[in-house]
Enzyme design. Structure first.
Site, mmCIF file in Angstrom:
data_model
loop_
_atom_site.group_PDB
_atom_site.id
_atom_site.type_symbol
_atom_site.label_atom_id
_atom_site.label_comp_id
_atom_site.label_asym_id
_atom_site.label_seq_id
_atom_site.Cartn_x
_atom_site.Cartn_y
_atom_site.Cartn_z
ATOM 1 N N ARG A 1 0.820 -1.227 0.000
ATOM 2 C CA ARG A 1 0.000 0.000 0.000
ATOM 3 C C ARG A 1 0.844 1.263 0.000
ATOM 4 N NH1 ARG A 1 -4.662 -2.134 4.163
ATOM 5 N NH2 ARG A 1 -5.880 -3.166 2.558
ATOM 6 N N LYS B 1 -19.352 -18.041 -1.404
ATOM 7 C CA LYS B 1 -20.816 -18.036 -1.239
ATOM 8 C C LYS B 1 -21.572 -17.204 -2.253
ATOM 9 C CE LYS B 1 -20.795 -18.934 3.666
ATOM 10 N NZ LYS B 1 -21.046 -18.413 4.995
ATOM 11 N N GLY C 1 -10.918 -9.385 -3.163
ATOM 12 C CA GLY C 1 -9.971 -10.050 -2.277
ATOM 13 C C GLY C 1 -9.251 -11.288 -2.763
HETATM 14 P P1 AMP Z 1 -14.673 -15.123 -1.378
HETATM 15 O O1 AMP Z 1 -13.998 -14.330 -0.298
HETATM 16 O O2 AMP Z 1 -16.149 -15.186 -1.276
HETATM 17 O O3 AMP Z 1 -14.176 -14.748 -2.754
HETATM 18 O O4 AMP Z 1 -14.240 -16.631 -1.126
HETATM 19 C C1 AMP Z 1 -12.926 -17.071 -1.267
HETATM 20 C C2 AMP Z 1 -12.767 -18.351 -0.546
HETATM 21 O O5 AMP Z 1 -13.617 -19.325 -1.119
HETATM 22 C C3 AMP Z 1 -11.365 -18.894 -0.641
HETATM 23 O O6 AMP Z 1 -10.787 -18.875 0.640
HETATM 24 C C4 AMP Z 1 -11.556 -20.307 -1.143
HETATM 25 O O7 AMP Z 1 -10.799 -21.269 -0.437
HETATM 26 C C5 AMP Z 1 -13.032 -20.561 -0.900
HETATM 27 N N1 AMP Z 1 -13.565 -21.570 -1.805
HETATM 28 C C6 AMP Z 1 -13.420 -21.635 -3.121
HETATM 29 N N2 AMP Z 1 -13.996 -22.757 -3.615
HETATM 30 C C7 AMP Z 1 -14.500 -23.433 -2.571
HETATM 31 C C8 AMP Z 1 -15.183 -24.658 -2.433
HETATM 32 N N3 AMP Z 1 -15.451 -25.413 -3.485
HETATM 33 N N4 AMP Z 1 -15.558 -25.040 -1.204
HETATM 34 C C9 AMP Z 1 -15.267 -24.272 -0.132
HETATM 35 N N5 AMP Z 1 -14.626 -23.092 -0.193
HETATM 36 C C10 AMP Z 1 -14.232 -22.683 -1.395
#
Ligand code: AMP
Length: 397
Positions: free
Chosen positions: A36, A199, A355
């Protein structure tokens, strides 16, 4: 339009809101990741080179109330000075007589860092009188803290009103805004968005907005299993948001109605536990046995995504395709990253925003092979969702 490149900084004091909320080593209090600070350097150095002086203000961590040594910006003064290659003075407060004396005595080419604005609760409340006190430090206000542009705090937003004719974005924010606007407003086609991550619930607003813009929408990561289940598939113990099955169905219907090619994975790498050392196998995504969970997309899916991405002119990537933090479940995410790199090398514009896809592209050392990697996090997501960010509106207004 007045902007950082054409503004005359000579003899002016620029009050710059930077995002120097950097991680510090708990013991030595040394900066452990200076991304940063380096990101703000072009703005600071440009102003100095053009005859201005600079007053830096930032937050660091989440102090409760009042001064706390571990959250003092004094901890990063030396590191900032090394990054900039110029001495950086430090005021032990962000307002008050001593700080004003130091900022008023700054000569062109000099830099002063104020202490943590969050030592005052007025900062997060967006208090007007506190903002006015901060404003006293400068002749011109420059906001280069994209990561906090979605917060209507004193130093990120309210302070701008005390500079009705002299308020600008720094290069960092300018770059972030330009790249999102380019993806969302350009007429280049096809536009492909890849939305992965854990999610559906946290990505729903973005997906809905993207459906009005994109030609292809690839869904990956943990959220894909909610879509598969909504289509009647068996997803075993994979991550599923049962409350969102209806939402997933609606997205699929909307995509069809709007002529968007919605790509949902067809195969998956499954594991018998959430562990890199689990037993693994590859199966069709809608026949996952009980006791097994999908942790990455399969090879057929990776190939199909690669094809779609390769033929795209604009690409937005938000969220990994699988649990890329574990070596055995990173193949799909690497495939997407490589396809984006390839498309970029043949002229596509690619934006990596949000992120964990940023973490992924950095992990695979591909950040310099895509068009733009956002530093924005939550602010980038809100901007993509079409929300007006207070810090941006305050400069434009
Ligand atoms: P987000 O912050 O919503 O972009 O989620 C990212 C996180 O989703 C990462 O830490 C990944 O490890 C997790 N992730 C990706 N694919 C899967 C999956 N099939 N099952 C569980 N977690 C997942």
């Amino acid at each position: 339009m007045q902007n950082i490149s054409n503004y005359d900084f000579s003899g002016k004091k620029a009050l710059i809101r930077v995002d120097f909320n950097v991680p510090l080593d708990k013991e030595t209090m040394e900066v452990t990741d200076d991304t940063r600070i380096r990101a703000a350097a072009p703005t600071i150095l440009h102003i100095l080179k053009n005859g201005g002086s600079v007053v830096l203000m930032s937050h660091l961590g989440r102090p409760k109330e009042g001064f706390e040594k571990k959250f003092s910006l004094e901890n990063i003064v030396e590191h900032t000075s090394n990054v900039l290659g110029v001495p950086v003075k430090f005021a032990g407060d962000c307002i008050g007589e001593e700080a004003y004396k130091m900022s008023s005595e700054l000569a062109p080419g000099e830099v002063l860092m104020l202490d943590n604005v969050r030592f005052y609760q007025e900062e997060t409340f967006g208090d007007e009188s506190f903002s006015e006190q901060l404003a006293k430090h400068g002749d011109v206000y420059v906001n280069d803290a994209f990561g906090t542009a979605h917060r209507a705090h004193a130093s990120t937003t309210v302070v701008a009103k005390f500079f009705p004719h002299d308020k600008l974005f720094g290069f960092l924010i300018e770059g972030e805004i330009k790249s999102v606007d380019k993806v969302l407003n350009s007429t280049d086609k096809p536009l492909t968005a890849i939305v992965g991550g854990a999610k559906v619930s946290s990505k729903i607003t973005i997906i809905e907005r993207l459906l009005d813009k994109v030609d292809n929408l690839i869904v990956g990561g943990g959220m894909a299993y909610t879509f598969v289940k909504a289509k009647g598939g068996e997803v075993g113990n994979s991550l599923v948001e049962n409350d969102y099955l209806g939402v997933a169905k609606k997205i699929m219907q909307d995509a069809e109605d709007k002529g968007v090619n919605l790509y949902i994975p067809v195969d998956t790498v499954i594991a018998d536990k959430f562990d890199n050392d689990a037993n693994i196998q590859q199966v069709k995504i809608d026949v996952i046995p009980d006791g097994w969970m999908g942790l990455d997309v399969g090879s057929e899916t990776a190939e199909a995504c690669t094809e779609i991405i390769r033929s795209s002119k604009l690409i937005l990537w938000n969220g990994p395709m699988g649990v890329f933090e574990m070596e055995n479940f990173q193949t799909g995410t690497i495939a997407v990253a490589n396809a984006i790199v390839e498309a970029t090398s043949t002229g596509a514009f690619s934006l990596i925003g949000g992120g964990d896809s940023v973490a992924a592209i950095n992990k695979f050392n591909l950040a310099d092979k895509v068009s733009y990697v956002s530093t924005g996090g939550g602010a980038m997501l809100e901007y993509l969702e079409g929300k007006e960010l207070p810090g941006i509106a305050a400069i434009r207004g």
